[in-house]
Design an enzyme around this catalytic site. Structure first.
Site, short mmCIF file in Angstrom:
data_model
loop_
_atom_site.label_atom_id
_atom_site.label_comp_id
_atom_site.label_asym_id
_atom_site.label_seq_id
_atom_site.Cartn_x
_atom_site.Cartn_y
_atom_site.Cartn_z
N ASN A 52 44.41 36.35 41.77
CA ASN A 52 43.14 36.33 42.47
C ASN A 52 42.32 37.57 42.18
OD1 ASN A 52 43.62 38.43 44.78
ND2 ASN A 52 45.46 37.17 44.72
N LYS A 179 49.06 43.98 55.96
CA LYS A 179 47.91 44.70 55.41
C LYS A 179 46.64 43.98 55.82
CE LYS A 179 46.64 44.61 50.97
NZ LYS A 179 46.74 44.82 49.50
N LYS A 181 42.08 44.12 55.66
CA LYS A 181 40.90 44.63 54.99
C LYS A 181 40.09 45.50 55.95
CE LYS A 181 41.80 42.33 51.27
NZ LYS A 181 42.21 43.01 50.02
N ASP A 218 43.06 48.22 53.33
CA ASP A 218 42.55 48.05 51.97
C ASP A 218 41.03 48.00 51.99
OD1 ASP A 218 42.06 47.36 49.35
OD2 ASP A 218 43.15 45.47 49.40
N GLU A 244 44.41 51.99 50.93
CA GLU A 244 44.35 51.38 49.61
C GLU A 244 42.94 51.32 49.03
OE1 GLU A 244 45.23 46.96 47.71
OE2 GLU A 244 46.55 47.73 49.27
N GLU A 270 45.32 48.13 41.22
CA GLU A 270 45.25 46.68 40.96
C GLU A 270 44.11 46.31 40.02
OE1 GLU A 270 42.83 44.30 44.22
OE2 GLU A 270 44.36 45.53 45.18
N ASP A 297 48.86 44.95 38.42
CA ASP A 297 49.21 43.53 38.49
C ASP A 297 49.46 43.02 37.07
OD1 ASP A 297 49.28 40.74 38.69
OD2 ASP A 297 47.67 40.65 40.17
N HIS A 327 50.15 44.08 42.89
CA HIS A 327 49.15 43.24 43.52
C HIS A 327 49.37 41.80 43.09
CE1 HIS A 327 45.28 41.10 42.75
NE2 HIS A 327 44.96 41.51 43.96
N GLU A 346 53.49 42.31 46.87
CA GLU A 346 52.53 41.78 47.82
C GLU A 346 52.82 40.31 48.09
OE1 GLU A 346 47.79 42.40 48.54
OE2 GLU A 346 48.42 42.02 46.47
#
Length: 394
Positions: A52, A179, A181, A218, A244, A270, A297, A327, A346
């Protein structure tokens, strides 16, 4: 050993969620199926997709990388153990590519690389994590991987109570660390976003019994230095698991300045897509190998062939693979974490379906997950994802 066929398709991963920088309402992903024939005529199909946050890459795949892959055969594809060697295919795909420019092409190559590793493990008749342990880690694999639940996205109409309930669901699934946002939905002024996010953080900490080590936040690269420092000062008393990507991922000098002022762990990486970019972060980003977290990632960064080079670079600079927590929340990175002894992986329990998440019969227990004993990456044991692969490739 030869590549028989390569097929690709574009599928949506659209969702109404947003982080502090983008929304995902028009996000797509590339999926590929690579059929490989070994000596003796045995054939297997490996599958791959991109993580993603980056869009599908049909143009690059069809114009450059798939044709080069199809031209590769014979000794270039054979590992010393007699199995498929994705490194030879990787070299062929990158033929006639100039150094630098690690952008969307790293995603296209990473999609094919994932499928090749899936095929390599299937030809060997073992899970990918075991193949990696045997080839690169002296036969040692972790019994289980630490995983954390990533979520807490902004969503139209979502309030603090709904955020807390979301995190409660993750704990009920067996996760111990979550986690969320922060940084504000797109268009929110930073000062207002910080005040709101502190309320959100404190509410989630209440659910976690005040244990900040069980919560990561994050920012997705939205802040400049001033806002990142203001936020860091507000976060420091919480003792969070990590802070993050508060800054632009390529602004290494500013990361170094932030690290001078924020003692708890930082996490980033990431959005760095090559060993060279990762090396610049290590050299110039001020990160600390005793506490900070690296989130490269492999599905976005040229694949596992490049990730192995990144791990070698990290060791030369005094970093342990245990500081790496990829990630993406996908099965590919989970196999890598177990087989190569990384720090964890993750997980996306509720978003980015069907690509996020792991095999259906692998529950999370006390924040850890055990790998199934299935040949390849294990996509066939993830019902919703395998349904997409069957639909696209038969």
């Amino acid at each position: 050993m030869r590549i028989v066929s390569v097929r690709d398709a574009v599928v949506p991963i659209a969702s109404a969620i947003a982080n502090a920088y983008i929304d995902f309402s028009r996000m797509t992903a590339s999926v590929v199926a690579v059929e490989v024939e070994a000596a003796g005529g045995r054939r297997v199909t490996g599958y791959g997709f991109n993580s993603n946050g980056r869009y599908a890459q049909p143009g690059l795949l069809r114009e450059r990388f798939i044709p080069r892959l199809l031209e590769t055969s014979g000794d270039a594809l054979v590992h010393a153990d007699g199995g498929l060697d994705p490194a030879g295919a990787w070299a062929a795909m990158m033929r006639n590519e100039k150094p630098g420019g690690h952008g969307d092409r790293s995603v296209a190559v990473g999609v094919l690389d994932m499928a090749l590793w899936d095929a390599a493990a299937k030809l060997a008749g073992v899970p990918l994590w075991k193949l990696l342990a045997d080839r690169y880690n002296g036969g040692r694999a972790d019994e289980a991987a630490w995983v954390y639940a990533a979520g807490g996205y902004y969503y139209p109409g979502k309030d603090v109570a709904q955020l807390v309930e979301e995190m409660r669901r993750y704990l009920d699934l067996g996760y111990t660390t979550v986690k969320m946002k922060i940084g504000g939905a797109p268009g929110t002024p930073p000062k207002e976003a910080l005040a709101e996010d502190l309320r959100r953080i404190e509410a989630v900490l209440g659910l976690l019994g005040g244990d900040g080590s069980r919560l990561a936040v994050d920012v997705n690269g939205r802040f400049g230095l001033h806002t990142a420092l203001v936020c860091a000062a507000a976060l420091q008393p919480f003792g969070l698991r990590w802070y993050e990507e508060p800054l632009d991922p390529l602004d290494y000098a500013t990361h170094a300045t932030l690290a001078e002022h924020y003692a708890p762990p930082l996490a980033t990486g990431e959005n760095l897509f090559s060993m060279q970019d990762a090396r610049n972060l290590i050299r110039h980003g001020g990160l600390r190998p005793d506490r900070d977290v690296l989130q490269f990632d492999p599905a976005l960064a040229y694949g596992l062939v490049e990730y192995l080079r990144t791990l070698d670079m990290l060791r030369l600079h005094g970093w342990s693979p245990r500081r790496c927590v990829p990630h993406g929340g996908h099965q590919f990175a989970l196999n890598i974490a177990v087989g190569l002894g990384l720090g964890g992986n993750e997980s996306y329990p509720e978003v980015f379906a069907p690509f996020g998440g792991f095999a259906d019969a692998t529950p999370v227990a006390e924040g850890r997950i055990r790998m199934p004993d299935l040949p390849g990456i294990g996509f066939e044991a993830k019902g919703d994802l395998y349904a997409v692969l069957r639909r696209e490739f038969g």
